[in-house]
Write an enzyme that holds these catalytic residues in place. Structure first.
Site, PDB file in Angstrom:
ATOM      1  N   ARG A   1       1.219  -0.001   3.102  1.00 27.54           N
ATOM      2  CA  ARG A   1       0.517  -0.713   1.877  1.00 27.54           C
ATOM      3  C   ARG A   1      -0.637   0.228   1.575  1.00 27.54           C
ATOM      4  O   ARG A   1      -1.624   0.409   2.404  1.00 27.54           O
ATOM      5  CB  ARG A   1      -0.038  -1.974   2.293  1.00 27.54           C
ATOM      6  CG  ARG A   1      -0.859  -2.678   1.248  1.00 27.54           C
ATOM      7  CD  ARG A   1      -1.118  -4.145   1.404  1.00 27.54           C
ATOM      8  NE  ARG A   1      -2.080  -4.350   0.219  1.00 27.54           N
ATOM      9  CZ  ARG A   1      -3.382  -4.834   0.440  1.00 27.54           C
ATOM     10  NH1 ARG A   1      -3.756  -5.022   1.595  1.00 27.54           N
ATOM     11  NH2 ARG A   1      -4.092  -5.113  -0.766  1.00 27.54           N
TER      12      ARG A   1
ATOM     13  N   HIS B   1      -7.378  -1.923  -6.178  1.00 28.31           N
ATOM     14  CA  HIS B   1      -8.184  -2.337  -5.092  1.00 28.31           C
ATOM     15  C   HIS B   1      -9.670  -1.727  -5.253  1.00 28.31           C
ATOM     16  O   HIS B   1     -10.137  -0.861  -4.618  1.00 28.31           O
ATOM     17  CB  HIS B   1      -7.659  -1.582  -3.675  1.00 28.31           C
ATOM     18  CG  HIS B   1      -8.052  -2.145  -2.549  1.00 28.31           C
ATOM     19  ND1 HIS B   1      -7.041  -2.366  -1.477  1.00 28.31           N
ATOM     20  CD2 HIS B   1      -9.222  -2.277  -1.900  1.00 28.31           C
ATOM     21  CE1 HIS B   1      -7.616  -2.858  -0.304  1.00 28.31           C
ATOM     22  NE2 HIS B   1      -9.167  -2.808  -0.887  1.00 28.31           N
TER      23      HIS B   1
ATOM     24  N   ASN C   1      -6.032  -6.647  -5.290  1.00 24.97           N
ATOM     25  CA  ASN C   1      -6.346  -6.865  -3.773  1.00 24.97           C
ATOM     26  C   ASN C   1      -7.625  -7.820  -3.826  1.00 24.97           C
ATOM     27  O   ASN C   1      -8.743  -7.181  -4.149  1.00 24.97           O
ATOM     28  CB  ASN C   1      -6.759  -5.505  -3.149  1.00 24.97           C
ATOM     29  CG  ASN C   1      -6.993  -5.888  -1.869  1.00 24.97           C
ATOM     30  OD1 ASN C   1      -6.437  -6.288  -0.870  1.00 24.97           O
ATOM     31  ND2 ASN C   1      -8.641  -5.658  -1.477  1.00 24.97           N
ATOM     32  N   GLU C   2      -7.750  -8.800  -3.295  1.00 22.17           N
ATOM     33  CA  GLU C   2      -8.690  -9.668  -3.021  1.00 22.17           C
ATOM     34  C   GLU C   2      -9.853 -10.016  -4.235  1.00 22.17           C
ATOM     35  O   GLU C   2     -10.853  -9.682  -4.381  1.00 22.17           O
ATOM     36  CB  GLU C   2      -9.762  -9.070  -1.887  1.00 22.17           C
ATOM     37  CG  GLU C   2      -9.053  -9.122  -0.426  1.00 22.17           C
ATOM     38  CD  GLU C   2      -9.965  -9.003   0.618  1.00 22.17           C
ATOM     39  OE1 GLU C   2     -11.206  -8.723   0.441  1.00 22.17           O
ATOM     40  OE2 GLU C   2      -9.361  -8.839   1.751  1.00 22.17           O
TER      41      GLU C   2
ATOM     42  N   TYR D   1      -9.105 -12.423   8.264  1.00 18.80           N
ATOM     43  CA  TYR D   1      -9.636 -11.767   9.474  1.00 18.80           C
ATOM     44  C   TYR D   1     -10.465 -12.835  10.206  1.00 18.80           C
ATOM     45  O   TYR D   1     -10.637 -12.502  11.415  1.00 18.80           O
ATOM     46  CB  TYR D   1     -10.925 -10.823   8.856  1.00 18.80           C
ATOM     47  CG  TYR D   1     -10.524  -9.612   8.246  1.00 18.80           C
ATOM     48  CD1 TYR D   1      -9.921  -9.738   6.967  1.00 18.80           C
ATOM     49  CD2 TYR D   1     -10.420  -8.302   8.758  1.00 18.80           C
ATOM     50  CE1 TYR D   1      -9.200  -8.422   6.416  1.00 18.80           C
ATOM     51  CE2 TYR D   1     -10.039  -7.373   8.267  1.00 18.80           C
ATOM     52  CZ  TYR D   1      -9.675  -7.194   7.010  1.00 18.80           C
ATOM     53  OH  TYR D   1      -9.201  -6.110   6.314  1.00 18.80           O
TER      54      TYR D   1
ATOM     55  N   GLU E   1      -3.581  -7.874   5.042  1.00 17.92           N
ATOM     56  CA  GLU E   1      -4.614  -7.497   5.986  1.00 17.92           C
ATOM     57  C   GLU E   1      -5.025  -8.143   7.149  1.00 17.92           C
ATOM     58  O   GLU E   1      -5.256  -9.324   6.959  1.00 17.92           O
ATOM     59  CB  GLU E   1      -5.619  -7.107   4.981  1.00 17.92           C
ATOM     60  CG  GLU E   1      -5.773  -5.566   4.292  1.00 17.92           C
ATOM     61  CD  GLU E   1      -7.077  -5.618   3.415  1.00 17.92           C
ATOM     62  OE1 GLU E   1      -8.214  -5.779   4.129  1.00 17.92           O
ATOM     63  OE2 GLU E   1      -6.963  -4.926   2.220  1.00 17.92           O
TER      64      GLU E   1
ATOM     65  N   TRP F   1      -5.183  -3.573   9.347  1.00 18.84           N
ATOM     66  CA  TRP F   1      -6.222  -3.098   8.482  1.00 18.84           C
ATOM     67  C   TRP F   1      -7.103  -2.290   9.483  1.00 18.84           C
ATOM     68  O   TRP F   1      -7.798  -3.087  10.304  1.00 18.84           O
ATOM     69  CB  TRP F   1      -7.089  -3.946   7.620  1.00 18.84           C
ATOM     70  CG  TRP F   1      -8.174  -2.981   6.999  1.00 18.84           C
ATOM     71  CD1 TRP F   1      -9.574  -2.747   7.552  1.00 18.84           C
ATOM     72  CD2 TRP F   1      -8.017  -2.479   5.630  1.00 18.84           C
ATOM     73  NE1 TRP F   1     -10.001  -1.914   6.304  1.00 18.84           N
ATOM     74  CE2 TRP F   1      -9.171  -1.800   5.342  1.00 18.84           C
ATOM     75  CE3 TRP F   1      -7.019  -2.526   4.746  1.00 18.84           C
ATOM     76  CZ2 TRP F   1      -9.343  -1.115   4.215  1.00 18.84           C
ATOM     77  CZ3 TRP F   1      -7.008  -1.670   3.552  1.00 18.84           C
ATOM     78  CH2 TRP F   1      -8.354  -0.910   3.171  1.00 18.84           C
TER      79      TRP F   1
ATOM     80  N   GLU G   1     -16.075   2.298   4.511  1.00 22.27           N
ATOM     81  CA  GLU G   1     -15.672   0.886   4.396  1.00 22.27           C
ATOM     82  C   GLU G   1     -16.701   0.795   3.207  1.00 22.27           C
ATOM     83  O   GLU G   1     -18.030   0.284   3.531  1.00 22.27           O
ATOM     84  CB  GLU G   1     -16.114   0.301   5.702  1.00 22.27           C
ATOM     85  CG  GLU G   1     -16.559  -1.147   5.621  1.00 22.27           C
ATOM     86  CD  GLU G   1     -15.307  -1.984   5.222  1.00 22.27           C
ATOM     87  OE1 GLU G   1     -14.191  -1.476   5.156  1.00 22.27           O
ATOM     88  OE2 GLU G   1     -15.212  -3.194   4.733  1.00 22.27           O
TER      89      GLU G   1
END
Ligand code: NOJ
Length: 586
Positions: A107, A152, A197-198, A337, A415, A463, A470
């Site tokens: 991905r 993203h 994404n998110e 997460y 993720e 991930w 980051e």
């Protein structure tokens, strides 16, 4: 013999008290028992990355800057994204790293300003088109299925300068043009697309780098993002699906909000509200009824009335838009997460790391009231105050989405990962036993979601492939299966120990009840449930000193090849325990 253990697990599963949309995972012994078995055939195992975090080549060819390039070039920041992990040049190595980890999917995201330097289709950067064509072809030649994210977080800077970013309705059409271009150019080979994404993260936490504490702009941004998503999905459905036969989804992130007391209606309501603000804000319009969650509409209005604002900042969808939004996904990608324990409260919450109130009191969901977030004892620290080890959140969230929204299409865990803070110039610790434990337990929870809860889960993406940029933390918060040497211009990558374990889970498609693989994973499982695995944080929160990960990597237990019978016995004992606890609990 296998049937015997299966029966035990089944009984344990049946006997768990069902909490409707909230899976009852309060029985820790049953919850944490190892489950053997494999994921469905064709299951996708991969890693996930994002363009800004890995590509580098920030101004190579005719690429335009993104808002992240702009941000990282501010004088107070370090432009780590300029080279990142240099994947713009090293994409073949990225693909080989997947091959070496026995993965069958990757991905990655496309950088919008790499294709359209100013965000519009008036100029197309052919170097960018070539780059993604080469990457996709390389994946295909190695039997690796691409899952491509269109957005993203790296908005073309020109769209920010010209229109203010997502707050402007014009972006909906711009995104549709960009999506159409990608479907046309790459859709013959890409069968899995996700639009965003998110959205919660780039809207609520980032807000296009706008200062918007009262959320007037953020609610508007979210509105346009949802409309842009629906537009892209309809574009594919109308003009590409029949020829290309792919699918288009969206990746939504969420922390799993587990009610502190499942029998307390106030806690259940608080957890529902929490999930609706976090997940439902974007999910309800797409997989619910086309509109924002009722509770969100009510709470935003009420909270603003308290501040003497008579107009709610939450925009309204027209009836036509609600119909247009609804059902616009072929699958859901879930990034998850961690979890939080949620209880109802009348007290005002304050934002402090010790309170673990990531989202409710720290300005990220300002209109959400009456919710207290906390974590459980023994949830260990995963490199940031947001992330605390809670593998069962996978089951919790997948079950919640299915039950609350009546969602029946496929899920992908797009993720799942664990970070560590260190200084990028320090020697790497490649013996990342905690990350091995993380993938062992989180992947086992994915198996439970399928086998015990009957969820239609089709993929798992770690991930991430290698330590990368980051975002604002640069390379000092590392999530990779491979270490990246950021002091070296060629960004040398070296496998960590977790890469081997994750690869072995992928190769076996889970945890089959045979072979040495079983013994290996069982032995690690035992180890991972010992205190030393995460000492000293396992018994509670230890304030990180100078932002350094408090846990020292644990020594590795030796991996032996003891007879499979021993491992079966281990499963048996766990299974019997699980069943007994499930039967005996009131
Ligand atoms: C979610 C985001 O999609 C990704 O870009 C980020 O690096 C990870 N979480 C870890 O924070």
């Amino acid at each position: 013999m296998t049937a015997f253990y299966w029966t035990i697990f089944l009984l344990a599963a049946l006997c768990r008290k069902t909490g409707g949309q909230f899976l009852d995972l309060k029985n820790i012994t049953a919850r944490d028992a190892f489950l053997s078995g494999t994921l469905p055939d064709g299951f996708l195992w991969g890693t996930a990355t994002a363009a800004f975090q890995i590509e580098g080549g920030w101004d190579s060819g005719e690429k335009g800057p993104s808002i992240w390039d702009w941000y990282s070039h501010l004088p107070q920041n370090v432009p780590w994204g300029d080279v990142a992990t240099d994947s713009y040049h090293k994409y073949k190595e990225d693909v080989q790293m997947h091959v070496n980890t026995s993965l069958n999917s990757y991905r990655f995201s496309i950088s919008w300003p790499r294709l359209f330097p100013d965000g519009t289709n008036t100029t197309i950067n052919q170097y960018g088109v070539d780059y993604y064509n080469n990457l996709i072809n390389e994946l295909q030649n190695n039997g690796i299925e691409p899952l491509v994210t269109l957005y993203h977080w790296d908005l073309p800077q020109k769209l920010k300068e010209r229109y203010g970013g997502w707050v402007n309705d014009t972006l909906v059409e711009m995104f549709e043009n960009y999506a159409r271009f990608c479907f046309t150019t790459f859709g013959d080979r890409v069968k899995y697309w996700t639009t965003f994404n998110e959205p919660w993260s780039f809207v609520a936490a980032l807000g296009d780098f706008n200062n918007d504490p009262d959320y007037t702009m953020k609610y508007k941004m979210a509105h346009n993002v949802i409309r842009a998503h629906a537009r892209a999905w309809h574009t594919y459905d109308d003009d590409f699906r029949s020829a290309q036969n792919g699918s288009v989804g969206i990746v939504i992130s969420s922390i799993w909000g587990e009610p502190a007391d499942l029998h307390n209606p106030a806690d259940r309501q608080a957890a529902t509200n929490y999930m609706e603000f976090f997940f439902g804000w974007f999910a309800n319009p797409i997989i619910g009824n086309g509109d924002y969650p009722d509770v969100m509409k009510r709470m935003v209005r009420e909270s603003r009335l308290k501040q003497n604002q008579t107009v709610s900042p939450l925009p309204e969808f027209t009836e036509e838009e609600k119909v247009y939004n609804n059902g616009t996904t072929d699958f859901l990608g879930i990034n998850t997460y961690t979890a939080r324990i949620i209880s109802a409260t009348n007290e005002t919450q304050t934002c402090h790391p010790d309170n673990h109130n990531f989202a409710s009191a720290c300005g990220y969901m300002p209109d959400l009231m009456g919710v207290k977030e906390t974590i459980g004892p023994g949830w260990f620290y995963m490199g940031s105050n947001i992330f605390w080890f809670a593998p069962w959140n996978i089951r919790g969230i997948l079950h919640f989405v299915r039950e609350r929204y009546g969602y029946t299409k496929p899920f992908y865990l797009s993720e799942v990962g664990i970070g560590e803070t260190y200084k990028y110039h320090s020697p790497p610790n490649l013996n990342d036993t905690w990350r091995m434990c993380f993938y062992l337990t989180y992947a086992n929870e994915a198996l439970k979601a399928v086998k015990l809860d009957g969820v239609d889960l089709r993929g798992f993406y770690a991930w991430t492939l290698m330590d990368n940029v980051e975002w604002g933390s640069g390379p000092d918060l590392a999530f990779g299966l491979y270490h990246t040497n950021f002091t070296h211009p060629s960004r040398k990558r070296t496998p960590k120990r977790s890469q081997g374990l994750y690869g072995s889970i992928a190769r076996e498609n889970g945890f089959p009840d045979n072979a040495n693989h079983v013994w290996m994973t069982r032995q690690w499982w035992e180890w991972c449930h010992m205190d030393e695995a995460y000492a000293p944080t396992r018994h509670g929160y230890v304030e990180p000193t100078n932002n350094v990960r408090p846990t020292q990597p644990a020594p590795c237990p030796s991996v032996s090849t003891a007879p499979a019978a021993q491992s079966l016995m281990f499963t048996g004992i766990l299974g019997i325990l699980a069943a007994l606890v499930a039967f005996c609990s009131p």
